[in-house]
Motif scaffolding. Structure first.
Motif, PDB file in Angstrom:
ATOM      1  N   SER A   5      -2.520   7.163  -8.811  1.00 53.48           N
ATOM      2  CA  SER A   5      -1.062   7.226  -8.791  1.00 53.48           C
ATOM      3  C   SER A   5      -0.471   5.892  -9.237  1.00 53.48           C
ATOM      4  O   SER A   5      -0.815   4.841  -8.696  1.00 53.48           O
ATOM      5  CB  SER A   5      -0.594   7.552  -7.373  1.00 53.48           C
ATOM      6  N   MET A  51     -12.253   9.794   0.386  1.00 61.05           N
ATOM      7  CA  MET A  51     -11.432   8.790  -0.295  1.00 61.05           C
ATOM      8  C   MET A  51     -12.235   7.539  -0.681  1.00 61.05           C
ATOM      9  O   MET A  51     -13.209   7.178  -0.014  1.00 61.05           O
ATOM     10  CB  MET A  51     -10.228   8.399   0.553  1.00 61.05           C
ATOM     11  N   ASP A  64     -10.254  10.519  -3.605  1.00 67.10           N
ATOM     12  CA  ASP A  64      -8.882  10.041  -3.702  1.00 67.10           C
ATOM     13  C   ASP A  64      -8.974   8.535  -3.969  1.00 67.10           C
ATOM     14  O   ASP A  64      -9.272   7.753  -3.074  1.00 67.10           O
ATOM     15  CB  ASP A  64      -8.168  10.337  -2.374  1.00 67.10           C
ATOM     16  N   HIS A  72       2.441   4.305  -9.023  1.00 65.44           N
ATOM     17  CA  HIS A  72       3.324   3.405  -8.247  1.00 65.44           C
ATOM     18  C   HIS A  72       2.556   2.541  -7.248  1.00 65.44           C
ATOM     19  O   HIS A  72       3.137   1.671  -6.604  1.00 65.44           O
ATOM     20  CB  HIS A  72       4.453   4.183  -7.566  1.00 65.44           C
ATOM     21  N   LYS A  73       1.253   2.766  -7.131  1.00 66.77           N
ATOM     22  CA  LYS A  73       0.443   1.916  -6.264  1.00 66.77           C
ATOM     23  C   LYS A  73      -0.095   0.701  -7.016  1.00 66.77           C
ATOM     24  O   LYS A  73      -0.678  -0.185  -6.428  1.00 66.77           O
ATOM     25  CB  LYS A  73      -0.709   2.715  -5.648  1.00 66.77           C
ATOM     26  N   GLY A  85       1.723  12.552  -9.477  1.00 63.51           N
ATOM     27  CA  GLY A  85       1.389  11.475  -8.534  1.00 63.51           C
ATOM     28  C   GLY A  85       0.111  11.769  -7.772  1.00 63.51           C
ATOM     29  O   GLY A  85      -0.608  12.738  -8.052  1.00 63.51           O
ATOM     30  N   GLY A  86      -0.146  10.922  -6.794  1.00 64.29           N
ATOM     31  CA  GLY A  86      -1.383  11.024  -6.023  1.00 64.29           C
ATOM     32  C   GLY A  86      -1.475  12.330  -5.246  1.00 64.29           C
ATOM     33  O   GLY A  86      -2.532  12.971  -5.205  1.00 64.29           O
ATOM     34  N   SER A  87      -0.378  12.729  -4.640  1.00 62.78           N
ATOM     35  CA  SER A  87      -0.397  13.953  -3.830  1.00 62.78           C
ATOM     36  C   SER A  87      -0.728  15.162  -4.691  1.00 62.78           C
ATOM     37  O   SER A  87      -1.556  15.994  -4.318  1.00 62.78           O
ATOM     38  CB  SER A  87       0.958  14.166  -3.144  1.00 62.78           C
ATOM     39  N   VAL A  90      -6.518   6.600  -5.017  1.00 66.05           N
ATOM     40  CA  VAL A  90      -5.159   6.050  -5.152  1.00 66.05           C
ATOM     41  C   VAL A  90      -5.072   4.587  -4.699  1.00 66.05           C
ATOM     42  O   VAL A  90      -4.448   3.768  -5.367  1.00 66.05           O
ATOM     43  CB  VAL A  90      -4.127   6.934  -4.403  1.00 66.05           C
ATOM     44  N   GLN A  91      -5.718   4.240  -3.586  1.00 63.53           N
ATOM     45  CA  GLN A  91      -5.671   2.848  -3.123  1.00 63.53           C
ATOM     46  C   GLN A  91      -6.677   1.964  -3.858  1.00 63.53           C
ATOM     47  O   GLN A  91      -6.491   0.748  -3.946  1.00 63.53           O
ATOM     48  CB  GLN A  91      -5.949   2.771  -1.616  1.00 63.53           C
ATOM     49  N   HIS A 118      -6.002  10.669   3.461  1.00 61.09           N
ATOM     50  CA  HIS A 118      -4.543  10.728   3.322  1.00 61.09           C
ATOM     51  C   HIS A 118      -4.102  12.180   3.579  1.00 61.09           C
ATOM     52  O   HIS A 118      -4.858  13.104   3.269  1.00 61.09           O
ATOM     53  CB  HIS A 118      -4.172  10.285   1.901  1.00 61.09           C
ATOM     54  N   SER A 168       0.836  -1.205   0.000  1.00 66.06           N
ATOM     55  CA  SER A 168       0.000   0.000   0.000  1.00 66.06           C
ATOM     56  C   SER A 168       0.866   1.248   0.000  1.00 66.06           C
ATOM     57  O   SER A 168       0.411   2.334  -0.309  1.00 66.06           O
ATOM     58  CB  SER A 168      -0.907   0.035   1.227  1.00 66.06           C
ATOM     59  N   ASP A 203      -4.429  15.134  -5.761  1.00 68.21           N
ATOM     60  CA  ASP A 203      -5.321  15.572  -4.678  1.00 68.21           C
ATOM     61  C   ASP A 203      -5.269  17.090  -4.501  1.00 68.21           C
ATOM     62  O   ASP A 203      -6.302  17.750  -4.377  1.00 68.21           O
ATOM     63  CB  ASP A 203      -4.934  14.881  -3.354  1.00 68.21           C
ATOM     64  N   ASN A 210      -5.906   3.913   2.992  1.00 69.77           N
ATOM     65  CA  ASN A 210      -4.576   3.327   2.848  1.00 69.77           C
ATOM     66  C   ASN A 210      -4.097   2.597   4.099  1.00 69.77           C
ATOM     67  O   ASN A 210      -3.218   1.760   4.022  1.00 69.77           O
ATOM     68  CB  ASN A 210      -3.564   4.411   2.459  1.00 69.77           C
TER      69      ASN A 210
HETATM   70  C1  PLP Z   1      -0.031   6.852  -1.693  1.00 68.59           C
HETATM   71  C2  PLP Z   1      -1.265   7.647  -1.520  1.00 68.59           C
HETATM   72  C3  PLP Z   1      -1.329   8.998  -1.913  1.00 68.59           C
HETATM   73  C4  PLP Z   1      -0.124   9.747  -2.411  1.00 68.59           C
HETATM   74  O1  PLP Z   1       0.281   9.318  -3.669  1.00 68.59           O
HETATM   75  P1  PLP Z   1       1.766   9.664  -4.181  1.00 68.59           P
HETATM   76  O2  PLP Z   1       1.777   9.225  -5.598  1.00 68.59           O
HETATM   77  O3  PLP Z   1       2.698   8.889  -3.321  1.00 68.59           O
HETATM   78  O4  PLP Z   1       1.935  11.137  -4.034  1.00 68.59           O
HETATM   79  C5  PLP Z   1      -2.524   9.660  -1.785  1.00 68.59           C
HETATM   80  N1  PLP Z   1      -3.617   9.039  -1.291  1.00 68.59           N
HETATM   81  C6  PLP Z   1      -3.599   7.751  -0.911  1.00 68.59           C
HETATM   82  C7  PLP Z   1      -4.849   7.129  -0.410  1.00 68.59           C
HETATM   83  C8  PLP Z   1      -2.426   7.013  -1.006  1.00 68.59           C
HETATM   84  O5  PLP Z   1      -2.409   5.742  -0.612  1.00 68.59           O
END
Ligand code: PLP
Length: 384
Positions: free
Chosen positions: A198, A146, A175, A200-201, A69-71, A177-178, A99, A8, A74, A150
């Motif tokens: 994102s 979200m 969000d 890389h997840k 990326g995710g950050s 991302v997860q 997050h 995660s 968001d 995470n």
């Molecule tokens: C990892 C994560 C992020 C941030 O993503 P990055 O690509 O690392 O910036 C945001 N929200 C959640 C829920 C995450 O797990």
């Protein structure tokens, strides 16, 4: 040999993804904004990846923006919406378990004159829908909740949240991302306004993400500079990263059911092994509405940091709460929000499984975990 149980936090890049990316880090180096051939070719490559993302989310290609990326996604979603809709109001609704990319963005906006309501979650980590609906006001301009958490893996009732937002005519960001790679998401069907993801997840490269913004959502430019991303996000495109994101997303959803079932079975095995070998533990989060690879447990009488360090010596990598809070002495805001005491939160670990994990690894992990916990508990005043 390393055993990586922190998927995660990030995942190992898929070989196929890396192979697809390499030419764009080597011979195909043109700037996509350039008018000559090697630039135009890379522009086309980016549009191809955009189509891949749009297809999987059931979005239109013009609704996808690439970010770092995710950050960033968001930040771009929340700031982009609230600054564009300030004339309508200054109230934002989010949850207590977001997050930091969402939570800290909202806290920052409070300093800029916005008002934020942080919604509670039930003991299982599911958002309090009634409180959410009751919190909506005339001047509410954004709800950001979200898709999946995470730390405890809880999957939120996004369909219901979307419906509430729609009925009150409030823009809704999630969000994701997860959730991406673990849940099939159809943005049109759910009527999501903005969604962050994102790479890389889900076995893609780090430093590349995307934001879906529904056509018609009033939304302002976030990064100033060049006219990339239809003038909504400046900066020379991360071509290799974008190619990697498109490929990784496509791969993840190619064998989606098989991968999910594999993770689910691994987790069931792990929970049984832990329950059969280690007494006085408690699983946090909802057991039904949960990401297939997530386990979060509170272990009585021990400090999670000590477990992490002991496992680290054995080459086993897990997390305490979320990676973003590691190193700080504050207990996890998520575990607090689901009602854990400080002692319980400090004794909680997160194990997040991925497609490269095997049963043998988990078997070895539980043997080591059992030994470590027995040793730590022997000297623990909290346990004896
Ligand atoms: C990892 C994560 C992020 C941030 O993503 P990055 O690509 O690392 O910036 C945001 N929200 C959640 C829920 C995450 O797990």
């Amino acid at each position: 040999m390393n055993i990586y149980l922190d998927n995660s936090s990030t995942t190992k890049i898929d070989e196929e993804v890396l192979k697809e990316m390499l030419p764009y880090l080597q011979e195909n180096y043109g700037n996509p904004s350039s008018a000559y051939r090697i630039g135009r070719e890379n522009k086309a490559i980016i549009e191809n990846a955009r189509e891949q993302v749009a297809k999987i989310l059931n979005a239109d290609t013009e609704e996808i923006y690439f970010t770092s990326g995710g950050s960033e996604s968001d930040n771009m979603a929340i700031k982009g919406v609230v600054f564009a809709n300030q004339d309508k109001g200054n109230h934002i609704i989010t949850s207590k378990i977001e997050h930091p990319a969402v939570l800290d963005t909202c806290k920052e906006l409070e300093k800029c004159g916005f008002e934020v309501t942080y919604i509670d979650v039930h003991k299982n980590g599911i958002i309090d829908l009634k409180q959410l609906e009751d919190s909506i006001r005339e001047d509410t301009i954004l709800i950001s909740i979200m898709f999946a958490n995470n730390e405890i893996g809880t999957i939120e009732p996004i369909k219901n949240i979307c419906k509430i937002a729609r009925e009150h005519n409030v823009i809704f960001h999630t969000d994701g991302v997860q959730a991406i790679g673990n849940i099939k998401i159809n943005v049109k069907e759910l009527e999501i306004d903005l969604l962050s993801l994102s790479a890389h997840k889900f076995y893609g490269p780090k430093g590349i993400g995307a934001l879906y913004v529904r056509e018609g959502v009033n939304f302002r430019k976030y990064l100033n500079g060049g006219h990339q991303e239809r003038n909504k996000r400046a900066g020379t495109e991360n071509v290799a990263g974008i190619v990697g994101l498109g490929k990784a997303l496509t791969l993840t959803y190619n064998n989606f059911e098989d991968k999910n079932e594999y993770l689910y079975n691994l987790r069931t095995y792990l929970i049984n092994e832990i329950n059969n070998n280690i007494p006085d533990i408690k699983i946090n989060g909802d057991l039904e509405n949960r990401l297939p690879g997530n386990i979060n447990i509170s272990i009585k009488g021990v400090e999670a940091d000590n477990i992490l360090n002991e496992l680290d010596k054995k080459g086993i990598f897990i997390s305490t709460g979320s990676a973003c809070t590691t190193g700080s002495i504050e207990s996890s805001h998520v575990l607090k929000a689901i009602g854990l005491s400080d002692a319980e939160a400090h004794g909680s670990i997160r194990i997040s499984l991925g497609k490269y994990n095997t049963k043998d690894e988990l078997k070895y992990f539980v043997v080591e975990l059992k030994k470590i916990i027995e040793k730590l508990r022997k000297y623990s005043v909290l346990y004896n």
